[in-house]
Design an enzyme around this catalytic site. Sequence first.
Site, short mmCIF file in Angstrom:
data_model
loop_
_atom_site.label_atom_id
_atom_site.label_comp_id
_atom_site.label_asym_id
_atom_site.label_seq_id
_atom_site.Cartn_x
_atom_site.Cartn_y
_atom_site.Cartn_z
CD GLU A 1 6.49 -10.89 32.18
OE1 GLU A 1 5.62 -11.04 31.31
OE2 GLU A 1 7.24 -9.91 32.25
CE LYS B 1 8.54 -5.25 27.95
NZ LYS B 1 7.94 -5.12 29.30
#
EC number: 4.2.1.70
Length: 303
Positions: free
Chosen positions: A24, A158
């Site tokens: 990414e 996360k």
Amino acid sequence: MTKLILAPEVQAAFANGQPVVALESTVISHGLPYPHNREIALQLEATVRAGGAVPATIAVIQGQVHVGLTNEQIEHFATATDVLKLSRRDIGYAVAAGRDGATTVAATMAIAELAGIQVFATGGIGGVHRGARDTWDVSADLGELGKSSVLVVCAGAKSILDLPATLEVLETYGVPVVGYTTEELPAFYSAHSGLQLGRRVDDPTQAAAAWAAHRLYGGGSGMVLAVPPPVEKALDPQFVEAAIGRAIAQAEAAGIRGAAVTPFLLSAMARETEGESIATNTALLNNNAQVAAQVAVALFQSV
């Protein structure tokens, strides 16, 4: 036909049947400060190459979708201040408007699938935000995992997120979360979340086999390969949770909403942990890239 600009290295890999790993670009433009962001982007590409695969960092540049970036393009994303943060919904707008855009997990998956790339390495996926019962803040990454056939190698979701709720949504979307050398969901900065997965693989060959089987029978959804952060860099869960609490309080006080929440919280975590979270983030990104390259090679060898 969808127009993608393939870097020469990526073009050659496709032509020669070499394994490719998607990366990414949001981590460059929105994830880490300069010059650390440039250094980690180049390091991730080097790690993928060292593992026997070809890196393909994905981004939109002046309205064109690039699969694979030059060092100069990485430098641009590391320093520019007007780069859009792109999820799947934003790709078309960025292309039509001729803008620069850094791809999130969702956008990277969407473009990787269009390009024919099966393996994608990232730090951690998005998920259900804490307090989502009031805000409905659920990352588009989860929906993308439900419809894009890409293996996402990451350190779980996360840890600033609601991890149990995130697992529930992934189950609803038919997305398997498979532990790599663990039966417990990693919590990004920490190896332990207390959430058991019930699915485990212990080497790249097993991971590649699990992914290949899911591609056949999984109905087109993606898969999460959850890799614990390196032991020497993993943080204590209680230390992390205390820092997250303070970071969330800061976000609420500042009125942060939407796509700005995650970058704000990650930045606040860096302050609250006196830089330890950045060191852990860097280590797990590199580790995930290494595992992804190994799995991509194992997939290539199994064909």
